[in-house]
Scaffold this active site. Structure first.
Site, short mmCIF file in Angstrom:
data_model
loop_
_atom_site.label_atom_id
_atom_site.label_comp_id
_atom_site.label_asym_id
_atom_site.label_seq_id
_atom_site.Cartn_x
_atom_site.Cartn_y
_atom_site.Cartn_z
N CYS A 47 -43.52 -33.04 23.00
CA CYS A 47 -42.53 -34.13 22.99
C CYS A 47 -42.94 -35.26 23.94
O CYS A 47 -42.51 -36.39 23.76
CB CYS A 47 -41.14 -33.59 23.36
SG CYS A 47 -41.11 -32.56 24.83
N LYS B 78 -32.06 -17.59 22.54
CA LYS B 78 -32.43 -17.64 21.12
C LYS B 78 -33.71 -18.45 21.02
O LYS B 78 -33.69 -19.68 21.04
CB LYS B 78 -31.36 -18.28 20.25
CG LYS B 78 -31.70 -18.14 18.74
CD LYS B 78 -31.15 -19.25 17.87
CE LYS B 78 -32.00 -20.48 17.82
NZ LYS B 78 -33.34 -20.30 17.16
N GLU C 43 -41.04 -39.61 15.61
CA GLU C 43 -41.87 -38.60 16.26
C GLU C 43 -42.61 -37.82 15.18
O GLU C 43 -42.00 -37.19 14.32
CB GLU C 43 -41.00 -37.66 17.09
CG GLU C 43 -41.81 -36.68 17.92
CD GLU C 43 -40.94 -35.82 18.82
OE1 GLU C 43 -41.34 -35.58 19.97
OE2 GLU C 43 -39.86 -35.38 18.37
N GLU D 151 -33.02 -31.38 26.08
CA GLU D 151 -34.38 -31.94 26.26
C GLU D 151 -34.93 -32.10 24.87
O GLU D 151 -35.24 -31.12 24.19
CB GLU D 151 -35.23 -30.98 27.12
CG GLU D 151 -36.45 -31.64 27.73
CD GLU D 151 -37.62 -31.72 26.78
OE1 GLU D 151 -37.84 -32.83 26.24
OE2 GLU D 151 -38.29 -30.71 26.55
#
Length: 483
Positions: free
Chosen positions: A285, A177, A385, A252
């Site tokens: 990231c 997906k 973030e 992750e």
């Protein structure tokens, strides 16, 4: 819009099929804010069909000799390279990576990972002795089963190849997906696997959102493992959703990397760090978004960072050149604007960029390359973030203080160290709480595992460890070494 690409079908059991129910979603080009394609969001029956196809294909695929599985992946690499320009077009139009960067970094990351898995797999021992002390005890590595793969929009082929390729080599079958924001590259990847002659049902693709297909895969009783890359918030939700069926869950997640620049760092360390932060418009990231600078060189480092920000050109993903493109979506743009404003409101010194669109731009999700100085690590911009081209600069006075600031974050993905003192680099690297540390601008070697600790999840993707993530180990005693 008559020129919209019709991408409503899903790839299930080796063929492109219509969704069980039409649920259209437009794919928006972030450079123009206009739709380029229409996909369909899957529902439970689409997910069930894909999982059932993968379950049917599993017994035969898991018994295919490793050399044959390797040959399939080598063919995938061949076709992938041939379709590189098509892939670059898809990535530029779905998530905004500029033309050259899309081909040379985004697409290239996929071929890099596929090749590295091929190299790692050639020497992979599926049955190996435990050790000299136990000569008849063996460790066997075996497929996990049907795996659900959920990937993000920021580095589409990087993430897809880090999951699909090791799953195939391990003998798993899979349902992918991709991000519903940037699905075109993954649909092209499905075409590549189809052309490479992968047996039907081994790889399946269903588009959908996290609440729909993402949750359906995470809770499905016939899915043995979920591998997810994305936000920490979504990773927590997936872990909870998967708990009832005790799936293997590999995450992750986000990061807030510290880049520690000591006074004895090389002349290009600051410039390199700012450029790395802005790469992919800050949508990585592992971006070094907090620059910790030793106080004796701090003000000159701030001047350099301002210069790099002012030199950084922002432009359409449709154009060639070394500029950065837009961020992926309006929602992402608005989130970044809010965080830049939070930095201003909380008293950080804005030295470059700021809120609003870059000069001369009136459409597209473009963000001004932004640098904050005099940031304290408890500020919102140092803790959250941002996922945009925004750098926070923090001074430090001692090695111990730098390590303390670097580790004072919920995340633990990648940290960076810049120093000409090798002993200090080694010492600091061992004390940083992260899955990866990169020093003096040197990339980690091919096959080095990618992954973090703490709220960055604990995945280990790439190379030998990335292959083992998609297998279960079995200990066997009484093995006849002569049979």
């Amino acid at each position: 819009m008559s020129t919209l690409l019709d991408k409503r079908k899903f790839y299930i059991d080796g063929v492109w099929v219509d969704p069980a129910q039409a649920r259209d979603l437009e794919v928006i080009d972030p450079s123009t804010e206009e739709a380029v394609a229409v996909i369909s969001l899957g529902d439970q029956s689409d997910t069930d069909a894909a999982v059932a196809a993968a379950k049917r294909a599993l017994p035969a695929w898991s018994r295919v000799p490793p050399a044959e599985r390797l040959a399939h992946v080598e063919k995938i690499l061949e076709v992938y390279k041939r379709r590189a320009k098509d892939m670059a077009w898809a990535i530029s139009h779905e998530m905004g990576a500029p033309q050259d960067m899309s081909l040379n970094s985004q697409v290239a990351s996929g071929s890099y990972h596929i090749q590295n898995f091929i190299d790692a797999f050639r020497d992979f021992q599926f049955i190996r002795p435990l050790g000299d002390h136990a000569p008849t005890t063996m460790v066997a590595w075996e497929p996990v089963g049907v795996v659900g793969l959920i990937t993000p929009w920021n580095w589409p082929m990087n993430q897809v190849t880090l999951k699909v390729i090791p799953a195939l080599l391990a003998g798993d079958t899979c349902v992918l997906k991709p991000s519903e924001i940037a699905p075109l590259s993954s649909m092209l990847f499905a075409e590549i696997l189809d052309e490479a002659g992968l047996p039907k049902g081994v790889f399946n693709l269903v588009n959908g959102d996290g609440l729909g297909v993402g949750t359906q895969l995470s809770t499905h009783p016939d899915v043995a493992m979920i591998s997810f890359t994305g936000s920490t918030r979504a990773g927590i939700a997936i872990t909870k959703a998967a708990a009832d069926s005790l799936k293997k869950v590999v995450l992750e997640l986000g990061g807030k990397g510290a880049n520690i620049v000591f006074a004895d760092a090389d002349d290009k360390a600051v410039r390199r760090g700012v450029q790395h932060c802005f790469n992919n418009t800050g949508q990585s990231c592992n971006a070094p978004t907090r620059m910790l600078v030793e106080r004796s060189i701090y003000e000159s480092a701030v001047e350099t960072a301002v210069q790099v920000a002012e030199e950084t050109r922002v432009g359409s993903a449709h154009q060639p050149g070394r500029h950065i493109g837009p961020v992926v979506s309006k929602a992402q743009w608005e989130k970044i604007q809010g965080l830049i404003q939070a930095g201003i409101d909380e008293g950080a010194r804005l030295v470059a960029g700021g809120t609003g669109l870059p000069e001369g731009v009136n459409r597209g999700y473009f963000v001004r390359p932004t640098v904050f100085a005099d940031v304290s690590n408890d500020m919102t911009i140092a803790q959250q973030e941002i996922f945009g081209p925004v750098l926070s600069m923090i001074p430090f006075d001692s090695e111990e203080e730098a390590i303390e600031i670097a580790n004072d974050t919920p995340y633990g993905l990648t940290n960076y160290v810049q120093s000409s003192d090798g002993a200090r680099r080694n010492r600091v690297a061992r004390q940083l709480q992260s899955g990866m540390v990169e020093m003096n601008g040197e990339s980690r070697g091919a096959g080095a595992a990618f992954g973090g600790v703490k709220m960055s999840g604990r995945a280990r993707e790439g190379g030998i460890m990335g292959l083992e993530e998609f297998m279960d180990s079995k200990s066997i005693s009484g093995w006849d070494r002569d049979a």
